[in-house]
Design a protein around this motif. Structure first.
Motif, PDB file in Angstrom:
ATOM      1  N   PHE A 270      -3.669  17.637   1.963  1.00 52.78           N
ATOM      2  CA  PHE A 270      -4.436  17.487   3.196  1.00 52.78           C
ATOM      3  C   PHE A 270      -4.154  18.573   4.223  1.00 52.78           C
ATOM      4  N   GLY A 271      -3.126  19.384   3.993  1.00 49.22           N
ATOM      5  CA  GLY A 271      -2.756  20.421   4.947  1.00 49.22           C
ATOM      6  C   GLY A 271      -3.886  21.351   5.326  1.00 49.22           C
ATOM      7  N   PRO A 272      -4.673  21.854   4.371  1.00 46.51           N
ATOM      8  CA  PRO A 272      -5.751  22.793   4.696  1.00 46.51           C
ATOM      9  C   PRO A 272      -6.816  22.213   5.626  1.00 46.51           C
ATOM     10  N   ALA A 273      -6.930  20.869   5.700  1.00 51.77           N
ATOM     11  CA  ALA A 273      -7.960  20.246   6.529  1.00 51.77           C
ATOM     12  C   ALA A 273      -7.443  19.900   7.920  1.00 51.77           C
ATOM     13  N   ASN A 274      -6.166  20.231   8.191  1.00 51.19           N
ATOM     14  CA  ASN A 274      -5.557  19.897   9.476  1.00 51.19           C
ATOM     15  C   ASN A 274      -5.682  18.398   9.740  1.00 51.19           C
ATOM     16  N   TYR A 275      -5.475  17.621   8.698  1.00 49.37           N
ATOM     17  CA  TYR A 275      -5.621  16.173   8.766  1.00 49.37           C
ATOM     18  C   TYR A 275      -4.322  15.544   9.233  1.00 49.37           C
ATOM     19  N   LYS A 276      -4.404  14.727  10.251  1.00 50.84           N
ATOM     20  CA  LYS A 276      -3.224  14.060  10.798  1.00 50.84           C
ATOM     21  C   LYS A 276      -3.094  12.676  10.153  1.00 50.84           C
ATOM     22  N   ASN A 277      -2.234  12.594   9.181  1.00 46.42           N
ATOM     23  CA  ASN A 277      -2.074  11.336   8.442  1.00 46.42           C
ATOM     24  C   ASN A 277      -1.134  10.377   9.160  1.00 46.42           C
ATOM     25  N   GLU A 278      -1.283   9.106   8.835  1.00 45.30           N
ATOM     26  CA  GLU A 278      -0.345   8.084   9.298  1.00 45.30           C
ATOM     27  C   GLU A 278       0.925   8.166   8.446  1.00 45.30           C
ATOM     28  N   PRO A 279       2.056   7.688   8.969  1.00 48.63           N
ATOM     29  CA  PRO A 279       3.278   7.630   8.148  1.00 48.63           C
ATOM     30  C   PRO A 279       3.049   6.723   6.941  1.00 48.63           C
ATOM     31  N   ALA A 280       3.899   6.851   5.943  1.00 48.61           N
ATOM     32  CA  ALA A 280       3.803   5.991   4.758  1.00 48.61           C
ATOM     33  C   ALA A 280       3.918   4.534   5.182  1.00 48.61           C
ATOM     34  N   PRO A 281       2.980   3.688   4.775  1.00 48.83           N
ATOM     35  CA  PRO A 281       3.014   2.284   5.196  1.00 48.83           C
ATOM     36  C   PRO A 281       4.090   1.483   4.477  1.00 48.83           C
ATOM     37  N   GLN A 282       4.492   0.363   5.089  1.00 47.52           N
ATOM     38  CA  GLN A 282       5.425  -0.539   4.444  1.00 47.52           C
ATOM     39  C   GLN A 282       4.733  -1.260   3.299  1.00 47.52           C
ATOM     40  N   ILE A 283       5.441  -1.420   2.193  1.00 46.68           N
ATOM     41  CA  ILE A 283       4.868  -2.128   1.045  1.00 46.68           C
ATOM     42  C   ILE A 283       4.880  -3.630   1.310  1.00 46.68           C
ATOM     43  N   THR A 284       3.721  -4.229   1.191  1.00 45.69           N
ATOM     44  CA  THR A 284       3.577  -5.660   1.489  1.00 45.69           C
ATOM     45  C   THR A 284       3.110  -6.489   0.298  1.00 45.69           C
ATOM     46  N   GLU A 285       2.458  -5.863  -0.670  1.00 43.11           N
ATOM     47  CA  GLU A 285       1.933  -6.608  -1.815  1.00 43.11           C
ATOM     48  C   GLU A 285       3.050  -7.034  -2.754  1.00 43.11           C
ATOM     49  N   GLY A 286       3.012  -8.302  -3.137  1.00 47.63           N
ATOM     50  CA  GLY A 286       4.021  -8.809  -4.053  1.00 47.63           C
ATOM     51  C   GLY A 286       5.297  -9.258  -3.376  1.00 47.63           C
ATOM     52  N   SER A 287       5.356  -9.115  -2.059  1.00 46.46           N
ATOM     53  CA  SER A 287       6.586  -9.493  -1.364  1.00 46.46           C
ATOM     54  C   SER A 287       6.537 -10.951  -0.928  1.00 46.46           C
TER      55      SER A 287
ATOM     56  N   PRO B 105       0.810  -1.221   0.000  1.00 44.66           N
ATOM     57  CA  PRO B 105       0.000   0.000   0.000  1.00 44.66           C
ATOM     58  C   PRO B 105       0.844   1.272   0.000  1.00 44.66           C
ATOM     59  N   TYR B 106       0.188   2.382  -0.352  1.00 43.90           N
ATOM     60  CA  TYR B 106       0.869   3.671  -0.392  1.00 43.90           C
ATOM     61  C   TYR B 106       0.265   4.677   0.593  1.00 43.90           C
ATOM     62  N   PHE B 107      -0.823   4.275   1.281  1.00 45.26           N
ATOM     63  CA  PHE B 107      -1.456   5.200   2.225  1.00 45.26           C
ATOM     64  C   PHE B 107      -2.318   4.399   3.189  1.00 45.26           C
ATOM     65  N   LEU B 108      -2.336   4.817   4.464  1.00 51.00           N
ATOM     66  CA  LEU B 108      -3.178   4.184   5.475  1.00 51.00           C
ATOM     67  C   LEU B 108      -4.194   5.199   5.992  1.00 51.00           C
ATOM     68  N   ALA B 109      -5.470   4.880   5.783  1.00 51.72           N
ATOM     69  CA  ALA B 109      -6.557   5.725   6.279  1.00 51.72           C
ATOM     70  C   ALA B 109      -7.393   4.904   7.266  1.00 51.72           C
ATOM     71  N   HIS B 110      -8.330   5.579   7.928  1.00 50.52           N
ATOM     72  CA  HIS B 110      -9.231   4.915   8.865  1.00 50.52           C
ATOM     73  C   HIS B 110     -10.666   5.339   8.566  1.00 50.52           C
ATOM     74  N   GLN B 111     -11.578   4.405   8.653  1.00 51.69           N
ATOM     75  CA  GLN B 111     -12.987   4.745   8.445  1.00 51.69           C
ATOM     76  C   GLN B 111     -13.478   5.644   9.566  1.00 51.69           C
ATOM     77  N   ASP B 112     -14.202   6.684   9.190  1.00 52.22           N
ATOM     78  CA  ASP B 112     -14.728   7.643  10.151  1.00 52.22           C
ATOM     79  C   ASP B 112     -16.130   8.053   9.704  1.00 52.22           C
ATOM     80  N   LEU B 113     -16.703   8.992  10.422  1.00 53.09           N
ATOM     81  CA  LEU B 113     -18.040   9.509  10.120  1.00 53.09           C
ATOM     82  C   LEU B 113     -17.972  11.018   9.928  1.00 53.09           C
ATOM     83  N   LEU B 114     -18.736  11.515   8.956  1.00 51.14           N
ATOM     84  CA  LEU B 114     -18.906  12.946   8.764  1.00 51.14           C
ATOM     85  C   LEU B 114     -20.349  13.282   9.091  1.00 51.14           C
TER      86      LEU B 114
END
Length: 285
Positions: A268-285, A129-138
Motif C-alpha cells: 500500500f506504500g505507493p498509494a500513500n494509504y494510511k492504514n489502521e493498526p493491526a486489529p485485535q483477533i476476536t473470532e474464536g475467542s 480479523p487481520y485488517f481493518l478497512a473503511h468503505q469509501d468512494l472512488l
C-alpha cells in the motif's frame, strides 16, 4: 493365466487411485486444478481462495504470478500450517461465491478482502480479523460533485455483487442511487473511466490499490470517507475450530514478528494509504 493376473493387477491399481482421489489425497505439486486437494492431503498441497483482480490486495498478473497484501497473509498462514509457497494453489474467489467455495470444500480457507459479518457467519466461520478497512468512494479525478454519501442519490454508482458495500449503499447511505452491480471491481473501474457510472464504492484499501496502479495514476481519486468499518477475516469451514485456532495463532505471529507491517508497506506504500493498526483477533475467542 498370466494375462488374467496382469488385468487384475491393473484393475486393482485403478481402484486404488480412485480411492485416493475420493479421499482428497494428491501428490500433485505442480499447482494444477486439483480442487479435491483442498484438505491438503498428506500436506502435498493446500487450496486457498483469493481475489484475482484487486491490485495491492489480491492480483493475478498476466505472467501468472500473484501479488498483494492478501497473498502475503495467505502465504504466511499457509507456511505456519506446514505448506511451502510451491505447495499453495490459489483459486479465484469472487465475492458472491466465497461461502460456496468454503462450504463445498473447494478451498481450505479464503483470504479475499472478506469482511466478517453475522450473515456470512451463518454459513462459514472466520479467523482474525487481520485488517481493518473503511468503505469509501472512488471518483474521476476531475469530479468534485461527490463529497459525501448523500450526493450519490442522484448519481450512478457501481459496486460488486455479494459485497457488503453494495448492501450498505442500498439500505443506509444512498437508497435512491442508481446502483449497478458487477461481477468484479475491474468492470466497475472500466465503467467509471468511460463515464457509465459516477462512482465506485468498496473498501478504501481496494480503491487505493486500483488508484495506485501505474496505468490509473491521475485518473481517479478517493473521496476520503469512512462509511463503514470492514474487518477482514479468513473464511473457513463452519465448525473447524482446530483450523481457526491455528490460523489465529499464525496471524498473531505475523503481527508480532513484523511481517504484517512489512506487507502493508510493500503493498500500500505507493498509494500513500494510511492504514489502521493491526486489529485485535476476536473470532474464536
Amino acid at each position: 493365466m498370466k494375462v488374467f493376473k496382469a488385468g487384475a493387477a491393473a484393475a486393482a491399481a485403478v481402484a486404488l487411485a480412485l480411492t485416493a482421489t475420493a479421499c482428497g489425497v494428491s501428490n500433485d505439486k505442480s499447482g494444477g486444478s486439483g480442487d479435491s486437494t483442498a484438505t491438503g492431503g498428506g500436506k502435498d498441497k493446500v487450496v486457498v481462495g483469493i481475489k484475482f483482480d484487486q491490485p495491492g490486495l489480491g492480483l493475478k498478473t498476466p505472467d501468472g504470478k500473484y501479488t498483494g497484501f492478501d497473498i502475503d497473509v495467505a502465504t504466511y498462514v499457509a507456511k505456519e500450517l506446514g505448506y511451502q509457497p510451491d505447495q499453495i494453489e490459489f483459486k479465484q474467489a469472487i465475492s458472491s461465491e466465497r461461502e460456496n467455495l468454503i462450504s463445498n470444500g473447494d478451498v481450505k480457507f479464503v483470504v479475499a478482502t472478506y469482511s466478517i459479518n453475522d450473515k456470512r457467519k451463518e454459513r462459514v466461520d472466520f479467523a482474525g480479523p487481520y485488517f481493518l478497512a473503511h468503505q469509501d468512494l472512488l471518483v474521476r479525478a476531475n469530479d468534485d460533485s461527490i463529497t459525501k454519501a448523500e450526493d450519490l442519490n442522484s448519481k450512478k454508482l457501481c459496486s460488486v455483487t455479494g459485497s457488503t458495500s453494495a448492501q450498505n449503499v442500498k439500505t443506509k447511505l444512498a437508497p435512491k442511487a442508481d446502483l449497478l452491480e458487477q461481477g468484479g471491481y475491474s468492470e466497475c473501474l472500466t465503467a467509471l473511466e468511460n463515464g457509465a457510472v459516477d462512482a465506485l464504492t468498496t473498501d478504501n484499501s481496494i480503491l487505493a490499490g486500483y488508484a495506485s496502479q501505474e496505468k490509473n495514476q491521475g485518473k481517479f481519486k478517493l473521496v476520503g470517507l469512512s462509511l463503514s468499518n470492514e474487518n477482514y477475516g479468513i473464511g473457513l469451514k463452519k465448525g473447524d475450530k482446530e483450523l481457526q485456532t491455528k490460523i489465529n495463532a499464525a496471524l498473531k505471529k505475523m503481527v508480532e514478528d513484523g511481517s504484517w507491517d512489512a506487507a502493508v508497506k510493500k503493498n500500500f506504500g505507493p498509494a500513500n494509504y494510511k492504514n489502521e493498526p493491526a486489529p485485535q483477533i476476536t473470532e474464536g475467542s
